[in-house]
Design an enzyme around this catalytic site. Structure first.
Site, PDB file in Angstrom:
ATOM      1  N   GLU A  30      -0.444 -33.517   9.890  1.00 43.50           N
ATOM      2  CA  GLU A  30      -0.342 -34.669   8.198  1.00 43.50           C
ATOM      3  C   GLU A  30      -0.845 -33.369   7.297  1.00 43.50           C
ATOM      4  OE1 GLU A  30      -1.868 -37.286   5.197  1.00 43.50           O
ATOM      5  OE2 GLU A  30      -2.983 -36.636   6.093  1.00 43.50           O
ATOM      6  N   GLU A  31      -1.847 -33.486   7.542  1.00 40.34           N
ATOM      7  CA  GLU A  31      -2.429 -33.296   6.420  1.00 40.34           C
ATOM      8  C   GLU A  31      -2.522 -31.669   5.855  1.00 40.34           C
ATOM      9  OE1 GLU A  31      -5.024 -34.295   5.088  1.00 40.34           O
ATOM     10  OE2 GLU A  31      -6.168 -35.723   5.855  1.00 40.34           O
ATOM     11  N   ASP A  89      -3.885 -44.920   7.470  1.00 37.59           N
ATOM     12  CA  ASP A  89      -4.435 -44.078   6.735  1.00 37.59           C
ATOM     13  C   ASP A  89      -5.047 -44.527   6.003  1.00 37.59           C
ATOM     14  OD1 ASP A  89      -4.449 -41.203   6.967  1.00 37.59           O
ATOM     15  OD2 ASP A  89      -2.315 -40.298   5.900  1.00 37.59           O
TER      16      ASP A  89
HETATM   17 ZN   LIG Z   1      -6.179 -36.550   4.376  1.00 41.90          ZN
END
Ligand SMILES: [Zn+2]
Length: 358
Positions: free
Chosen positions: A213-214, A236
């Site tokens: 995701e990052e 999140d």
């Molecule tokens: Zn993050």
């Protein structure tokens, strides 16, 4: 907060895995999810999801996704002096990188490693430190030379991940850890599956965690293509902005889960907003409106497949994407309750109403 929850948060936040190298977190998730679902499946990039099958094959499909990766670094070069040049994996403020403790993960094992810094003594008589780029900072595991580093198994492509112990604050209201972004999501997925284990749901539930995701919401695209959800919920952690003033800022510690109405990658659909507001109000769940400058996997999911109504059930943490994030236990409890109640209410007609607006 129950001891069991704190223990789980401690385990998950102390595990180390940056983008593309999530294997330790994946193993933990697999072990914990397996007894709670009918089946566990992994997508091609390594995202892992448990599936609770509804008895009707055409029941609506609801997906809940955390992400397992945390921000870290990759070794790009080993210098003659045995230090490492790096590239960041995920977003780092250069001013929080120096003088920290990390773990260097190699094919021959994990080693302690620190990020370099300049002592004030060596700045005397200079104009001070010039503006700082993350890639200017060298990492140091104490090797005497490139040859020695290589003999210990270090190679370009190895990763460097923050090393931090997770603890509670004095008043017992907050926790200090690394990687609450997004081991929050991993924790809340497991606890929601646990809470709903013996209940009949009105949908087929696909719950787990994405990878990468990052580095630009990469894992979620393959995952939603594989699992074909009708609705998608990212879980999140976002950045709190409340240490100087709460006037005109978003994300206040202790004020509940996030009603994320807008971020640069996603506008909350009116029907989803109605459903979430109703869920929060009916169950007395504390929440705060949130407008974000960053995105989540919900942003990638809602433009995937044929368009998947998506949103986020989130929390905030202070100082995220560093070694030391602070977050509120009450906020976690609110978000967990929000996720559980949201899933409880999603049956065929509710999902249909959210999608079609009837
Ligand atoms: Zn993050």
């Amino acid at each position: 907060m129950e001891d069991k929850t704190f223990q789980r948060i401690k385990e998950l936040t102390e595990l180390q895995g940056t983008s593309g190298f999530e294997q330790d977190i994946r193993a933990y998730m697999r072990k914990e999810i397996t007894p709670l679902v009918d089946e566990v499946q992994q997508d091609g990039l390594g995202g892992i999801f448990g599936i609770r099958q509804h008895e009707e094959a055409d029941a609506p499909r609801v997906m809940v996704a955390a992400h397992m990766d945390e921000v870290g670094f990759m070794v790009t070069q080993i210098t003659d002096r045995g230090l490492f040049k790096i590239t960041p994996l995920g977003g780092w403020n250069p001013y929080v990188v120096s003088a920290q403790r990390f773990t260097l993960k190699t094919m021959k094992g994990d080693y302690p490693c620190i990020s370099s810094s300049i002592p004030p003594h060596l700045l005397r008589g200079t104009a001070g430190q010039k503006s700082l780029e993350v890639t200017d900072i060298l990492f140091d595991a104490g090797f005497e030379s490139r040859e020695e580093a290589e003999a210990f198994g270090v190679r370009p492509g190895d990763t460097i991940v923050p090393q931090v112990e997770t603890i509670k604050t004095a008043n017992g209201k907050n926790i200090i850890s690394k990687a609450w972004d997004n081991r929050y999501g991993c924790t809340v997925v497991l606890e929601a599956l646990e809470a709903l284990k013996n209940e009949k749901l009105g949908h087929t539930l696909i719950a787990g965690a994405n990878v990468q995701e990052e580095v630009g919401l990469r894992g979620t695209k393959g995952a939603v293509n594989k699992f074909k959800p009708d609705l998608f919920f990212a879980v999140d952690c976002s950045a709190a902005d409340d240490t100087v003033t709460k006037n005109g800022t978003f994300g206040h510690l202790g004020e509940g889960t996030l009603m994320r109405i807008y971020d640069p990658g996603l506008i909350m659909l009116p029907r989803l907003k109605e459903y979430l507001l109703d869920t929060a109000e009916t169950n007395n769940i504390p929440y705060q409106y949130f407008v974000s400058k960053g995105g989540t996997d919900a942003g990638a999911a809602h433009t995937a497949n044929e368009g998947i109504p998506s949103t986020v059930i989130g929390v905030v943490g202070r100082y995220i994407h560093t070694h030391q994030t602070m977050f509120s236990i009450a906020d976690y409890d609110a978000a967990r309750e929000m996720l559980i109640q949201t899933l409880r209410g999603l049956d065929r007609s509710t999902v249909q109403t959210i999608i079609e607006g009837k």
